[in-house]
Design an enzyme around this catalytic site. Structure first.
Site: not given
Ligand code: EPU
Length: 424
Positions: A93, A117, A22-23, A124-126, A307, A122, A399, A329
């Site tokens: 997401r 979820c 999925k991801n 998106i600043d990065q 996950d 969550r 999903r 995380i």
């Molecule tokens: N974070 C920030 N700023 C950002 C982005 C992330 O502070 O701009 C923080 C988050 O708050 C978190 C950490 O960085 O504490 C990691 O977040 P990440 O960006 O890695 O997560 P994501 O991209 O939103 C993806 C997966 C999630 C999985 C996480 C961690 C997708 C679509 N989603 O989320 O998958 O938990 O990586 O591995 O790829 C799932 O599939 O059930 C799921 C939730």
């Protein structure tokens, strides 16, 4: 209302084939927007997040041929819009990947904020920091992100403050067609990041180092269309069936997985007392006793995946002794422990830690799938429990897991899908 009714207990036995990741798929679908031509994708999981993504792509002007349940041909030669509404993007997401991919192709992009979820904040600043460093102007307003550029994005050095899957992928997407070299540091190393880079490279991108701490992207003028690309198997789906085999004291051959990707999960299963046998593209998990408790600390890859913690928690729920999960995380991922306690578990969750005092048995109860992985954990719990477990909010599960009921049933589980009239 939709629900699953799981009739337990059972010992899962047999073979199950894992679907595409999925991801990875949710990044590769928008990545096709970087090509003014056709991309043929295989091993695409047939899940509602992918169907939602296809809807968005079609709203932008993509033509999608659904060759089979797991095979798509996406033609982006005539994409003319770079606007995706909040109504569509807030359903999941990974809609945030439209920002990186559309910024590569258009000067002005408007994308509704993503959903997904509820696992805590969550931000998106990065992602935004990366786009800005590449030269884009970003404004967040009225539930939308407005991104624009006056000239082609420019290669630069980006050091991420946190290791983030989404921002690593988005920066790769935006930098692929940028002028010059972009260096990304403190990046995520998950298998889906490597898969996105492989997909883009197979169309002429120049991305090196995916899967390590530093990724170097030399921008190219354009990408060429792709005759076919097969998405990697889903690490988390494979892990879910491995955990289910162990928790139900079963014997399951998990086919179409990459054993290397499974190592953090395999190591914990062995600690719990399972027999795990690895083959080239499959893993057999066999368990014939109550699990021994263990501790988990979730970490970015190659650490233990966040996950997978809800699914593995069923082994701790039924384990001999006391085990803990430390979640590093997501700040709010333990809602599922209240549901397990309704079934007779003995779990105390506080902040980022949950302590599991193992019990010998759990009993069916009405429970909620609070999110995708929590939902998978509820199914596993139901399979271990005496009696009937009714799981509601199952749209979360659908999903991200293809044909989850069919797959569990092929291993001997008895699970009903019930949709009541008031939904019609
Ligand atoms: N974070 C920030 N700023 C950002 C982005 C992330 O502070 O701009 C923080 C988050 O708050 C978190 C950490 O960085 O504490 C990691 O977040 P990440 O960006 O890695 O997560 P994501 O991209 O939103 C993806 C997966 C999630 C999985 C996480 C961690 C997708 C679509 N989603 O989320 O998958 O938990 O990586 O591995 O790829 C799932 O599939 O059930 C799921 C939730």
């Amino acid at each position: 209302m939709e629900k699953f009714v799981v009739h337990g207990p059972c010992h899962l036995k047999g073979e199950v084939t894992i679907s595409g990741a999925k991801n990875a798929a949710v990044a590769i679908l928008p990545a096709t927007l970087l090509v003014k031509g056709k991309c043929h994708l295989e091993n695409v999981p047939n899940i509602s997040d992918i169907r939602a993504y296809c809807k968005i792509l079609e709203s932008l002007g993509s033509k999608i041929e659904y060759v089979s349940d797991n095979e798509l041909i996406i033609d982006n030669s005539e994409v003319s819009s770079a606007i995706a509404s909040y109504e569509l993007t807030s359903k999941f997401r990974a809609s945030y990947y439209l920002l990186g991919s559309l910024l590569g192709r258009f000067d002005k992009v408007q994308i509704g904020l993503p959903g997904g979820c509820k696992l805590g904040a969550r931000p998106i600043d990065q992602h935004i920091k990366a786009f800005k460093k590449l030269g884009a102007k970003i404004i967040v307003r009225n539930g939308n992100v407005y991104a624009s550029k006056t000239e082609q994005l420019k290669g630069t050095n980006i050091f991420f403050d946190v290791v983030s899957v989404g921002s690593t992928m988005n920066a790769i997407l935006a930098a692929t067609l940028a002028d010059g070299i972009t260096t990304l540091e403190n990046v995520a190393k998950e298998p889906h990041i490597v898969d996105l880079a492989n997909f883009l490279n197979s169309m002429g991108a120049n991305i090196k180092g995916a899967g390590t701490d530093i990724i170097k992207i030399t921008g190219v003028k354009e990408l060429h269309q792709k005759s076919s690309y097969s998405i990697i198997p889903d690490q988390i789906e494979a892990g879910t069936f491995m955990a289910a085999a162990a928790a139900t004291q079963g014997d399951v051959l998990v086919k179409n997985c990459i054993p290397k990707h499974m190592e953090p999960i395999t190591a914990k299963l062995i600690e719990a007392g399972c027999e795990v046998e690895e083959f080239e593209s499959s893993i057999r998990v066999k368990m014939d006793k109550r699990p021994t408790s263990f501790n988990i600390k979730t970490l970015p890859y190659p650490g233990f995946p966040t996950d997978m913690q809800p699914q593995m928690s069923i082994l701790l729920t039924l384990g001999e002794g006391t085990g803990t999960i430390l979640e590093t995380i997501w700040e709010s991922r333990f809602q599922y422990t209240d549901e397990l306690n309704k079934m007779g578990a003995n779990i105390t969750a506080h902040g980022s830690t949950a302590v599991f005092t193992g019990v010998e048995k759990i009993y069916g109860a009405p429970v909620i799938a609070h999110d995708l992985r929590a939902g998978a954990a509820m199914i596993i719990a139901g399979l271990c429990a005496e009696g009937q477990t009714e799981i509601t909010e199952i749209h979360h599960i659908l999903r991200g897991y293809e044909n989850i009921i069919g797959k569990f049933e092929s291993l001997g589980a008895k699970i009903e899908y019930i949709k009541t009239e008031d939904d019609e």
